[in-house]
Design an enzyme around this catalytic site. Structure first.
Site, PDB file in Angstrom:
ATOM      1  N   SER A 189       0.854  -1.203   0.000  1.00 51.45           N
ATOM      2  CA  SER A 189       0.000   0.000   0.000  1.00 51.45           C
ATOM      3  C   SER A 189       0.882   1.243   0.000  1.00 51.45           C
ATOM      4  O   SER A 189       2.049   1.189   0.427  1.00 51.45           O
ATOM      5  CB  SER A 189      -0.866   0.018   1.256  1.00 51.45           C
ATOM      6  OG  SER A 189      -1.499   1.280   1.411  1.00 51.45           O
ATOM      7  N   TYR A 202      -2.098  -0.854  10.686  1.00 49.42           N
ATOM      8  CA  TYR A 202      -2.170  -1.290   9.279  1.00 49.42           C
ATOM      9  C   TYR A 202      -0.941  -0.850   8.494  1.00 49.42           C
ATOM     10  O   TYR A 202      -0.344  -1.641   7.752  1.00 49.42           O
ATOM     11  CB  TYR A 202      -3.443  -0.709   8.656  1.00 49.42           C
ATOM     12  CG  TYR A 202      -3.590  -0.954   7.173  1.00 49.42           C
ATOM     13  CD1 TYR A 202      -4.074  -2.169   6.685  1.00 49.42           C
ATOM     14  CD2 TYR A 202      -3.254   0.034   6.239  1.00 49.42           C
ATOM     15  CE1 TYR A 202      -4.221  -2.381   5.319  1.00 49.42           C
ATOM     16  CE2 TYR A 202      -3.398  -0.171   4.883  1.00 49.42           C
ATOM     17  CZ  TYR A 202      -3.882  -1.383   4.418  1.00 49.42           C
ATOM     18  OH  TYR A 202      -4.027  -1.595   3.065  1.00 49.42           O
TER      19      TYR A 202
HETATM   20  P1  NAD Z   1     -11.397  -6.210  -0.080  1.00 43.62           P
HETATM   21  O1  NAD Z   1     -12.128  -6.041   1.174  1.00 43.62           O
HETATM   22  O2  NAD Z   1     -12.162  -6.348  -1.321  1.00 43.62           O
HETATM   23  O3  NAD Z   1     -10.395  -7.426  -0.002  1.00 43.62           O
HETATM   24  C1  NAD Z   1      -9.773  -7.814   1.201  1.00 43.62           C
HETATM   25  C2  NAD Z   1     -10.083  -9.280   1.399  1.00 43.62           C
HETATM   26  O4  NAD Z   1      -9.291  -9.762   2.485  1.00 43.62           O
HETATM   27  C3  NAD Z   1     -11.512  -9.577   1.769  1.00 43.62           C
HETATM   28  O5  NAD Z   1     -12.311  -9.763   0.630  1.00 43.62           O
HETATM   29  C4  NAD Z   1     -11.385 -10.850   2.583  1.00 43.62           C
HETATM   30  O6  NAD Z   1     -11.724 -11.969   1.795  1.00 43.62           O
HETATM   31  C5  NAD Z   1      -9.909 -10.938   2.899  1.00 43.62           C
HETATM   32  N1  NAD Z   1      -9.682 -11.156   4.322  1.00 43.62           N
HETATM   33  C6  NAD Z   1      -9.648 -10.246   5.319  1.00 43.62           C
HETATM   34  N2  NAD Z   1      -9.439 -10.852   6.493  1.00 43.62           N
HETATM   35  C7  NAD Z   1      -9.358 -12.184   6.235  1.00 43.62           C
HETATM   36  C8  NAD Z   1      -9.152 -13.335   7.038  1.00 43.62           C
HETATM   37  N3  NAD Z   1      -8.955 -13.240   8.366  1.00 43.62           N
HETATM   38  N4  NAD Z   1      -9.159 -14.549   6.431  1.00 43.62           N
HETATM   39  C9  NAD Z   1      -9.326 -14.655   5.102  1.00 43.62           C
HETATM   40  N5  NAD Z   1      -9.508 -13.593   4.291  1.00 43.62           N
HETATM   41  C10 NAD Z   1      -9.515 -12.374   4.849  1.00 43.62           C
HETATM   42  O7  NAD Z   1     -10.419  -4.940  -0.164  1.00 43.62           O
HETATM   43  P2  NAD Z   1      -9.159  -4.595  -1.090  1.00 43.62           P
HETATM   44  O8  NAD Z   1      -8.978  -3.152  -0.895  1.00 43.62           O
HETATM   45  O9  NAD Z   1      -9.276  -5.152  -2.438  1.00 43.62           O
HETATM   46  O10 NAD Z   1      -7.958  -5.310  -0.320  1.00 43.62           O
HETATM   47  C11 NAD Z   1      -7.017  -6.121  -0.953  1.00 43.62           C
HETATM   48  C12 NAD Z   1      -5.624  -5.701  -0.523  1.00 43.62           C
HETATM   49  O11 NAD Z   1      -5.372  -4.392  -1.017  1.00 43.62           O
HETATM   50  C13 NAD Z   1      -5.389  -5.650   0.972  1.00 43.62           C
HETATM   51  O12 NAD Z   1      -4.153  -6.272   1.276  1.00 43.62           O
HETATM   52  C14 NAD Z   1      -5.297  -4.174   1.253  1.00 43.62           C
HETATM   53  O13 NAD Z   1      -4.459  -3.925   2.362  1.00 43.62           O
HETATM   54  C15 NAD Z   1      -4.696  -3.671  -0.029  1.00 43.62           C
HETATM   55  N6  NAD Z   1      -4.860  -2.245  -0.303  1.00 43.62           N
HETATM   56  C16 NAD Z   1      -6.099  -1.717  -0.528  1.00 43.62           C
HETATM   57  C17 NAD Z   1      -6.219  -0.371  -0.795  1.00 43.62           C
HETATM   58  C18 NAD Z   1      -7.550   0.266  -1.059  1.00 43.62           C
HETATM   59  O14 NAD Z   1      -7.636   1.504  -1.100  1.00 43.62           O
HETATM   60  N7  NAD Z   1      -8.617  -0.468  -1.251  1.00 43.62           N
HETATM   61  C19 NAD Z   1      -5.080   0.448  -0.843  1.00 43.62           C
HETATM   62  C20 NAD Z   1      -3.840  -0.127  -0.616  1.00 43.62           C
HETATM   63  C21 NAD Z   1      -3.747  -1.467  -0.348  1.00 43.62           C
END
Ligand code: NAD
Ligand code: MG
Length: 297
Positions: A189, A202
């Site tokens: 991130s 985080y």
């Molecule tokens: P999202 O909520 O769609 O995906 C995150 C997924 O993590 C969930 O769908 C869930 O299935 C899984 N998860 C969480 N806790 C879990 C557990 N204990 N066991 C199994 N699965 C679990 O959101 P996203 O934003 O697509 O997140 C994906 C990645 O992107 C993450 O690592 C997040 O840190 C990173 N990220 C997101 C953003 C943003 O702005 N959305 C920015 C930077 C990084």
């Protein structure tokens, strides 16, 4: 999907803030978001870049992982997605899309904060796919808390277990079965480089994800396994609307970027494809930014 490669102005693509407040309990469902995120369902066109590959994607039910899963399938890969049991309805949609692409798609629900489950996940995934050569450690836990004094041990533990321990456990279980030519991809991130005051726990895990990539790339490069990561900026996913940001920030989400809006998961899919593609064979130990013009690296 015909005009997929036509020139498009990124300012005129995809929804712009303001968005409505829309709290959901963790982990949140993509299907309940307003607007529903675009994971490339109607737009991603593949060209066999990953033909015959075998991918495991954690958090593949929604958000960035879902966009990667759809793209991987349309590029010719068979895909296992992992997610939490509460997310079965989102996951079912992804599996149907993988199958519609003519590939094998499997869902394995379970909580990756358990080492036992992580071991089982890798075992089952490789049994279903007949091996494994793409591992995307993408699942993440993010809850915004204003003061360090209000971060409970339970939250700190959940953030560390999901974002740091699980990738360690899953990668450790997968390593003995990954052939040369395999890739491991982490989702870090911009928080790794420019942490927000309200994402204290985080942000530390996302910095750890960068170190995971940089260290493991050196360790596994000599074995022919590439390790890379993606550092997204604000992307419209349930992670953010289910407590990843305060609801006041959701209304303006992504507005401060030079594109004036959040990214949609679909806009990151091609990066995950590129990192897995054997044509990117010299990409190792790299973090690819995807933040709309600000942020790092
Ligand atoms: P999202 O909520 O769609 O995906 C995150 C997924 O993590 C969930 O769908 C869930 O299935 C899984 N998860 C969480 N806790 C879990 C557990 N204990 N066991 C199994 N699965 C679990 O959101 P996203 O934003 O697509 O997140 C994906 C990645 O992107 C993450 O690592 C997040 O840190 C990173 N990220 C997101 C953003 C943003 O702005 N959305 C920015 C930077 C990084
Ligand atoms: Mg989800």
């Amino acid at each position: 999907m015909k005009d997929n490669h036509a020139i498009k102005n990124p300012l005129e693509q995809y929804p712009q803030p303001p968005f409505s407040k829309q709290p959901q309990p963790v982990p949140g469902l993509a299907s309940k978001m307003d607007p529903v995120p675009d994971h490339g369902e109607k737009t991603y066109v593949g060209s066999n870049r990953l033909l015959g590959r075998k991918a495991l994607i954690t958090g593949g039910d929604s958000g960035i992982g879902r966009a990667a899963a759809i793209a991987y399938a349309r590029e010719g890969a068979d895909v296992v997605i992992n997610y939490l049991p509460q997310e079965q309805s989102d996951a079912d949609e992804v599996i149907a899309l993988i199958e519609a692409a003519g590939r094998k798609g499997y869902g394995i629900a379970g909580d990756i904060t358990s080492k036992t489950f992580c071991d089982e996940l890798v075992k089952q995934a490789s049994e279903k796919l007949g091996g494994l050569d793409i591992l995307v450690n993408n699942a993440g836990h993010q809850q915004a808390v204003e003061s360090l004094l209000d971060i409970t041990d339970e939250q700190f533990d959940a953030t560390m277990k999901t974002n740091i321990y699980a990738p360690f456990w899953i990668t450790k279980a997968a390593l003995p079965i990954l052939p040369a030519g395999s890739v491991i991809i982490a989702t870090s991130s911009v928080q790794a480089y420019d942490p927000s005051e309200n994402l204290f726990d985080y942000a530390q895990t996302k910095a750890a994800n960068v170190a995971f990539v940089k260290s493991l790339a050196k360790q596994l490069g000599p074995k022919g396994i590439r390790v890379n990561g993606v550092a997204p900026g604000p992307v419209w996913t349930p992670l953010q609307t289910s407590g990843g940001q305060p609801q006041d920030a959701i209304t303006e989400f992504g507005k401060k970027t030079p594109l004036g809006r959040p990214g949609q998961p679909a806009e990151l899919a091609s990066i995950y494809v590129q990192l897995a593609d054997p044509q990117a064979s010299y990409a190792n130990g790299q973090i690819y930014g995807a933040a709309g013009g600000s942020g790092h690296p």
